[in-house]
Design a protein around this motif. Structure first.
Motif, PDB file in Angstrom:
ATOM      1  N   CYS A  40     -52.489 -18.303  61.580  1.00 58.56           N
ATOM      2  CA  CYS A  40     -53.527 -18.303  62.612  1.00 58.56           C
ATOM      3  C   CYS A  40     -54.679 -19.284  62.318  1.00 58.56           C
ATOM      4  O   CYS A  40     -55.321 -19.185  61.280  1.00 58.56           O
ATOM      5  N   VAL A  41     -54.952 -20.188  63.222  1.00 62.93           N
ATOM      6  CA  VAL A  41     -56.097 -21.106  63.201  1.00 62.93           C
ATOM      7  C   VAL A  41     -56.184 -22.009  61.965  1.00 62.93           C
ATOM      8  O   VAL A  41     -56.861 -21.702  60.989  1.00 62.93           O
ATOM      9  N   GLN A  42     -55.491 -23.120  62.002  1.00 61.44           N
ATOM     10  CA  GLN A  42     -55.564 -24.104  60.918  1.00 61.44           C
ATOM     11  C   GLN A  42     -55.989 -25.465  61.468  1.00 61.44           C
ATOM     12  O   GLN A  42     -55.546 -25.852  62.535  1.00 61.44           O
ATOM     13  N   PRO A  43     -56.815 -26.210  60.686  1.00 64.88           N
ATOM     14  CA  PRO A  43     -57.156 -27.569  61.110  1.00 64.88           C
ATOM     15  C   PRO A  43     -55.990 -28.490  60.775  1.00 64.88           C
ATOM     16  O   PRO A  43     -55.220 -28.214  59.857  1.00 64.88           O
ATOM     17  N   SER A  44     -55.846 -29.581  61.508  1.00 68.21           N
ATOM     18  CA  SER A  44     -54.709 -30.487  61.246  1.00 68.21           C
ATOM     19  C   SER A  44     -55.177 -31.771  60.568  1.00 68.21           C
ATOM     20  O   SER A  44     -56.052 -32.463  61.094  1.00 68.21           O
ATOM     21  N   PHE A  45     -54.581 -32.056  59.429  1.00 70.88           N
ATOM     22  CA  PHE A  45     -54.873 -33.290  58.702  1.00 70.88           C
ATOM     23  C   PHE A  45     -53.576 -34.013  58.367  1.00 70.88           C
ATOM     24  O   PHE A  45     -52.530 -33.378  58.195  1.00 70.88           O
ATOM     25  N   ILE A  46     -53.662 -35.342  58.257  1.00 77.43           N
ATOM     26  CA  ILE A  46     -52.556 -36.114  57.682  1.00 77.43           C
ATOM     27  C   ILE A  46     -53.061 -36.637  56.344  1.00 77.43           C
ATOM     28  O   ILE A  46     -54.120 -37.285  56.281  1.00 77.43           O
ATOM     29  N   ILE A  47     -52.329 -36.305  55.295  1.00 78.04           N
ATOM     30  CA  ILE A  47     -52.763 -36.675  53.947  1.00 78.04           C
ATOM     31  C   ILE A  47     -52.159 -38.035  53.582  1.00 78.04           C
ATOM     32  O   ILE A  47     -50.943 -38.232  53.702  1.00 78.04           O
ATOM     33  N   GLY A  48     -53.044 -38.943  53.162  1.00 75.05           N
ATOM     34  CA  GLY A  48     -52.599 -40.297  52.805  1.00 75.05           C
ATOM     35  C   GLY A  48     -52.620 -40.488  51.293  1.00 75.05           C
ATOM     36  O   GLY A  48     -53.632 -40.214  50.637  1.00 75.05           O
ATOM     37  N   THR A  49     -51.481 -40.945  50.748  1.00 73.76           N
ATOM     38  CA  THR A  49     -51.388 -41.199  49.292  1.00 73.76           C
ATOM     39  C   THR A  49     -50.583 -42.483  49.074  1.00 73.76           C
ATOM     40  O   THR A  49     -49.905 -42.964  49.983  1.00 73.76           O
ATOM     41  N   TYR A  50     -50.647 -42.999  47.846  1.00 69.02           N
ATOM     42  CA  TYR A  50     -49.786 -44.133  47.485  1.00 69.02           C
ATOM     43  C   TYR A  50     -48.583 -43.614  46.700  1.00 69.02           C
ATOM     44  O   TYR A  50     -48.732 -42.760  45.802  1.00 69.02           O
ATOM     45  N   ASN A  51     -47.400 -44.124  47.073  1.00 69.77           N
ATOM     46  CA  ASN A  51     -46.191 -43.827  46.290  1.00 69.77           C
ATOM     47  C   ASN A  51     -46.225 -44.635  44.994  1.00 69.77           C
ATOM     48  O   ASN A  51     -47.062 -45.545  44.828  1.00 69.77           O
ATOM     49  N   GLU A  52     -45.274 -44.341  44.116  1.00 64.74           N
ATOM     50  CA  GLU A  52     -45.231 -45.015  42.811  1.00 64.74           C
ATOM     51  C   GLU A  52     -45.080 -46.536  42.952  1.00 64.74           C
ATOM     52  O   GLU A  52     -45.632 -47.310  42.174  1.00 64.74           O
ATOM     53  N   ALA A 109     -48.409 -37.518  55.303  1.00 59.50           N
ATOM     54  CA  ALA A 109     -47.737 -36.260  55.657  1.00 59.50           C
ATOM     55  C   ALA A 109     -48.751 -35.270  56.236  1.00 59.50           C
ATOM     56  O   ALA A 109     -49.881 -35.170  55.734  1.00 59.50           O
ATOM     57  N   PRO A 110     -48.355 -34.557  57.306  1.00 56.38           N
ATOM     58  CA  PRO A 110     -49.272 -33.552  57.858  1.00 56.38           C
ATOM     59  C   PRO A 110     -49.417 -32.354  56.924  1.00 56.38           C
ATOM     60  O   PRO A 110     -48.400 -31.853  56.422  1.00 56.38           O
ATOM     61  N   ILE A 111     -50.632 -31.932  56.701  1.00 60.86           N
ATOM     62  CA  ILE A 111     -50.918 -30.720  55.933  1.00 60.86           C
ATOM     63  C   ILE A 111     -51.998 -29.961  56.700  1.00 60.86           C
ATOM     64  O   ILE A 111     -53.037 -30.538  57.032  1.00 60.86           O
ATOM     65  N   THR A 112     -51.737 -28.691  56.976  1.00 63.01           N
ATOM     66  CA  THR A 112     -52.723 -27.919  57.739  1.00 63.01           C
ATOM     67  C   THR A 112     -53.318 -26.766  56.935  1.00 63.01           C
ATOM     68  O   THR A 112     -54.225 -26.089  57.401  1.00 63.01           O
ATOM     69  N   ASP A 144     -62.297 -33.958  69.059  1.00 63.82           N
ATOM     70  CA  ASP A 144     -61.091 -33.511  69.769  1.00 63.82           C
ATOM     71  C   ASP A 144     -59.944 -33.138  68.801  1.00 63.82           C
ATOM     72  O   ASP A 144     -58.809 -33.622  68.948  1.00 63.82           O
ATOM     73  N   PRO A 145     -60.217 -32.287  67.790  1.00 67.49           N
ATOM     74  CA  PRO A 145     -59.200 -32.026  66.765  1.00 67.49           C
ATOM     75  C   PRO A 145     -58.038 -31.164  67.269  1.00 67.49           C
ATOM     76  O   PRO A 145     -58.184 -30.392  68.207  1.00 67.49           O
ATOM     77  N   VAL A 146     -56.912 -31.323  66.595  1.00 64.73           N
ATOM     78  CA  VAL A 146     -55.755 -30.470  66.895  1.00 64.73           C
ATOM     79  C   VAL A 146     -55.851 -29.229  66.006  1.00 64.73           C
ATOM     80  O   VAL A 146     -56.058 -29.327  64.801  1.00 64.73           O
ATOM     81  N   ILE A 147     -55.739 -28.077  66.622  1.00 63.23           N
ATOM     82  CA  ILE A 147     -55.748 -26.810  65.877  1.00 63.23           C
ATOM     83  C   ILE A 147     -54.301 -26.317  65.853  1.00 63.23           C
ATOM     84  O   ILE A 147     -53.621 -26.310  66.870  1.00 63.23           O
ATOM     85  N   TYR A 148     -53.886 -25.884  64.674  1.00 65.69           N
ATOM     86  CA  TYR A 148     -52.471 -25.535  64.488  1.00 65.69           C
ATOM     87  C   TYR A 148     -52.320 -24.048  64.176  1.00 65.69           C
ATOM     88  O   TYR A 148     -53.111 -23.481  63.420  1.00 65.69           O
ATOM     89  N   SER A 149     -51.307 -23.441  64.787  1.00 67.15           N
ATOM     90  CA  SER A 149     -51.052 -22.016  64.511  1.00 67.15           C
ATOM     91  C   SER A 149     -49.542 -21.802  64.409  1.00 67.15           C
ATOM     92  O   SER A 149     -49.051 -20.699  64.572  1.00 67.15           O
ATOM     93  N   GLY A 150     -48.818 -22.897  64.167  1.00 70.50           N
ATOM     94  CA  GLY A 150     -47.362 -22.894  64.373  1.00 70.50           C
ATOM     95  C   GLY A 150     -47.086 -23.660  65.663  1.00 70.50           C
ATOM     96  O   GLY A 150     -46.048 -24.258  65.836  1.00 70.50           O
ATOM     97  N   ARG A 151     -48.085 -23.637  66.576  1.00 66.61           N
ATOM     98  CA  ARG A 151     -48.091 -24.492  67.767  1.00 66.61           C
ATOM     99  C   ARG A 151     -49.326 -25.371  67.682  1.00 66.61           C
ATOM    100  O   ARG A 151     -50.282 -25.030  66.997  1.00 66.61           O
ATOM    101  N   TYR A 152     -49.309 -26.465  68.424  1.00 66.07           N
ATOM    102  CA  TYR A 152     -50.481 -27.334  68.473  1.00 66.07           C
ATOM    103  C   TYR A 152     -51.398 -26.892  69.616  1.00 66.07           C
ATOM    104  O   TYR A 152     -50.930 -26.621  70.710  1.00 66.07           O
ATOM    105  N   HIS A 153     -52.695 -26.859  69.321  1.00 69.67           N
ATOM    106  CA  HIS A 153     -53.686 -26.519  70.360  1.00 69.67           C
ATOM    107  C   HIS A 153     -54.810 -27.550  70.351  1.00 69.67           C
ATOM    108  O   HIS A 153     -55.051 -28.178  69.328  1.00 69.67           O
ATOM    109  N   SER A 154     -55.506 -27.648  71.488  1.00 71.54           N
ATOM    110  CA  SER A 154     -56.723 -28.463  71.471  1.00 71.54           C
ATOM    111  C   SER A 154     -57.914 -27.514  71.573  1.00 71.54           C
ATOM    112  O   SER A 154     -57.781 -26.356  71.947  1.00 71.54           O
TER     113      SER A 154
END
Ligand code: FMN
Length: 283
Positions: free
Chosen positions: A16-28, A35-38, A166-176
């Motif tokens: 229930c109620v998670q913020p949506s982020f995409i995590i940016g990293t460098y590979n080896e 990758a999305p992490i909420t 205008d963030p995307v809120i995630y609960s298993g579904r995407y919400h605005s």
């Protein structure tokens, strides 16, 4: 006070109620990985020492990269970035012919992390601590820089207008997000206004109810007396009857017979103080 009707369910509904982020990293090999992490939250060590708290489950490249590089970017996802989020979230499972969407990548302004040009809010974070729990690991990450959309005019820590982001809120579904509702403290005043208004409604309701019962009481007394002398004269009985009818009509039109909050005819929960229909305390 509304009595919310709830049901107990299994704790599988934990999203229930998670913020949506995409995590940016460098590979080896130096290439970028997103990758999305909420499972993301924030905490504060004290003063202005804010940390992002971020959890990852199972094995994934982002987890390996974060452990190796000890830094990452967290790019807030707005509604127009949803195709990108969906792409990054499924890139390992979809077939290789699915076309990669276009996106721009820059370097962090304080840390050496890849950031997404589309994002309206980017955290640049280092990793201070990792706590493992079963197959999950939770990272506590001091925030070294925030890049926010230039359209935002924040005056203090608590003045961020999310409707601009205008963030995307995630609960298993995407919400605005809906509308902005106000600042800290706005609702204290509204609660006070509401409770004063409520008191006024209730005192009028109780006054009408008392008058209705007094009228009905007098009517019943007259009916009783009228009944005793009815053999000689039925006038008192008739007056009592009319008065009783008047008390019913008064109760009906003044609202004394109905819950002042939901308008249903008064029926209590058990013989309690609350309306059976809306749960409001009326007695
Ligand atoms: C909407 C959405 C939210 C997600 N949230 C998380 C999360 O909070 N934690 C996690 O470990 N994985 C999460 N995932 C799964 C990862 O994004 C997914 O495993 C991804 O493929 C990992 O990519 P990587 O191996 O390049 O790191 C989420 C996926 C989606 C689509």
């Amino acid at each position: 006070m509304i009595l919310m009707k709830r049901k107990s369910v299994e704790p599988i509904y934990s999203m229930c109620v998670q913020p949506s982020f995409i995590i940016g990293t460098y590979n080896e090999d130096g290439s970028c990985n997103f990758a999305p992490i909420t499972w993301v939250s924030a905490t504060c060590k004290g003063g202005d020492d804010y940390m992002l708290v971020i959890s990852m489950y199972g094995s994934k490249r982002t987890r390996e990269n974060v452990i190796r590089n000890r830094m990452f970017s967290a790019n807030l996802v707005n509604t127009s970035m949803l195709p990108l989020m969906d792409y990054f979230g499924t890139k390992h499972s979809v077939d290789e012919h699915v076309q990669e969407p276009e996106y721009g990548v820059s370097c962090g302004e304080v840390l050496d992390v890849p950031t997404l040009d589309d994002s309206p809010w980017v955290y640049e974070c280092e990793v201070a601590k990792a706590v493992e729990a079963g197959e999950s690991v939770t990272f506590f990450c001091p925030i070294r820089n925030i890049q926010m959309d230039e359209k935002l005019n924040c005056t203090d820590t608590f003045d961020v207008d999310l409707t601009v982001l205008d963030p995307v809120i995630y609960s298993g579904r995407y919400h605005s997000l809906g509308r902005s509702l106000g600042k800290i403290g706005d609702f204290r005043e509204k609660t006070m206004e509401k409770s004063e208004e409520r008191e006024e409604i209730l005192s009028k309701f109780h006054l009408h109810r008392m008058l209705m019962f007094i009228l009905a009481g007098i009517a019943l007394l007259l009916c009783f007396i009228g009944g005793m002398v009815a053999v000689h004269d039925i006038t008192i009985l008739v007056i009592g009857g009319i008065l009783f009818l008047a008390s019913v009509l008064y109760g009906f039109f003044s609202g004394a017979m109905f819950c002042p909050f939901c308008g249903q005819i008064i029926s209590r929960q058990g013989f309690g103080e609350h309306c059976k229909y809306c749960g409001e305390k009326i007695f």
